[in-house]
Design a protein around this motif. Structure first.
Motif: not given
Length: 348
Positions: A49, A51-52, A55-56, A69
């Motif tokens: 989680f 990376r998520y 990103h958020s 990224q």
């Protein structure tokens, strides 16, 4: 700058606290802090989680996810690999510490008659020792040569891959730095445009340009001068040089920020005027020299918050309002008219 430094700096520039970002992204504050400090150990063994989360976070504060990224993915892979290596080494250490049974304690198995018979037959059918030795030497030599070639080839490929990865990493860092610089310049330009004062060029007399505004001081004014040819540009406040250079020529457009705390005059000097475009906060300043002044020095006085001096208007007799035909004249004095009293001028 690394991706987590970019995220932290962006949050600081926006004057947001970690709790503000947590409320916006619904991520725990300790996760926000761990991302900014690149402390992925906070997420234990579950990196699925991370990376998520990053990103958020990037979307919440306006950081381009496409730019960071690849670095985020590489960082997560690195932490996962390091964790797996640590686990493997721990398992190997446990295996090494398991007590082993010594040779003396191991029970010697008794060979059966069948096994003895097979061994004897194998020795009888075996090749002569000399032939075996030659083949063994050739095999060992071939194996050694193969290992050497494999090692050389592997080292060459590893070096190429490492160089390619290093070049790719440098290109990514350069692209991120350029993107960060572009965003920084964009923020500066936005702040400057917001701070600029709405001004009016009211009049121009004898090379003095009078500039005023409905806004109260201080005023923020951006002066721009195009430079079609090399020239020296100087901006003075009184006798003090505040922008430009009196020694060095420039060949690119000139720009300076003028902050007027109170009404004042500034003097702009262009050593070799050649149809230079001059503007104040986008308002064009029209300077029209005659033909003999082209490629000569141009000097403009910019009067901020000042008004032109009102000169006295002459009366019918050519006198100003401040003086009359004779000295000592008072408005209360009556003009002497010899005809007003019936005086006979013919006898005079």
């Amino acid at each position: 700058m690394t991706y987590y430094q970019i995220l932290k700096q962006r949050r600081i520039d926006l004057k947001l606290s970690i709790q503000d970002v947590s409320n916006q992204t619904r991520l725990a504050p300790e996760y926000i802090k761990a991302i900014e400090e690149n402390d992925l150990d906070v997420f234990s063994d579950d990196y699925s989680f991370v990376r998520y989360f990053v990103h958020s976070y990037a979307n919440a504060i306006g950081v381009n996810w496409d730019v960071i990224q690849l670095e985020v993915d590489q960082t997560i892979k690195y932490y996962a690999h390091k964790k797996n290596m640590a686990l493997t080494m721990a398992q190997q250490k446990i295996v090494q510490n398991i007590p082993r049974e010594t040779a003396a304690k191991r029970a010697k198995k008794k060979r059966s008659r069948y096994q003895t018979s097979v061994s004897r037959t194998s020795r009888m059918l075996h090749w002569p020792k000399k032939r075996i030795s030659r083949l063994a030497i050739l095999g060992i030599g071939a194996l050694a040569l193969f290992l050497v070639l494999s090692n050389v080839l592997g080292s060459s490929l590893s070096a190429r891959e490492e160089n390619a990865r290093e070049a790719e990493r440098k290109a990514e860092l350069q692209a991120k730095e350029q993107e960060t610089q572009r965003l920084s310049e964009q923020r500066k330009e936005t702040k400057l445009n917001e701070a600029k004062t709405t001004i009016q060029l009211e009049s121009q007399e004898n090379g003095i340009y009078y500039i005023n505004s409905e806004q109260a001081m201080p005023w923020v004014v951006e002066l721009k001068v195009s430079v079609p040819n090399k020239t020296k540009i100087e901006l003075y406040q009184g006798d003090t040089l505040i922008a430009g250079s009196s020694d060095q020529e420039v060949d690119s457009d000139f720009s300076a920020i003028i902050t007027c705390e109170q009404p004042a005059e500034y003097r702009l000097v262009i050593s070799q005027y050649a149809n230079n475009a001059i503007s104040l906060n986008g308002n064009q300043v029209i300077y029209q020299p005659n033909e003999t002044q082209q490629d000569k020095e141009a000097s403009l006085t910019l009067a901020f918050g000042l008004q032109p001096v009102q000169e006295s208007q002459p009366d019918y007799y050519g006198n100003s309002q401040d003086e009359y035909w004779g000295s000592g004249y008072d408005e209360s004095d009556q003009y002497y008219d010899p005809y007003a009293y019936g005086t006979d001028m013919e006898g005079l």
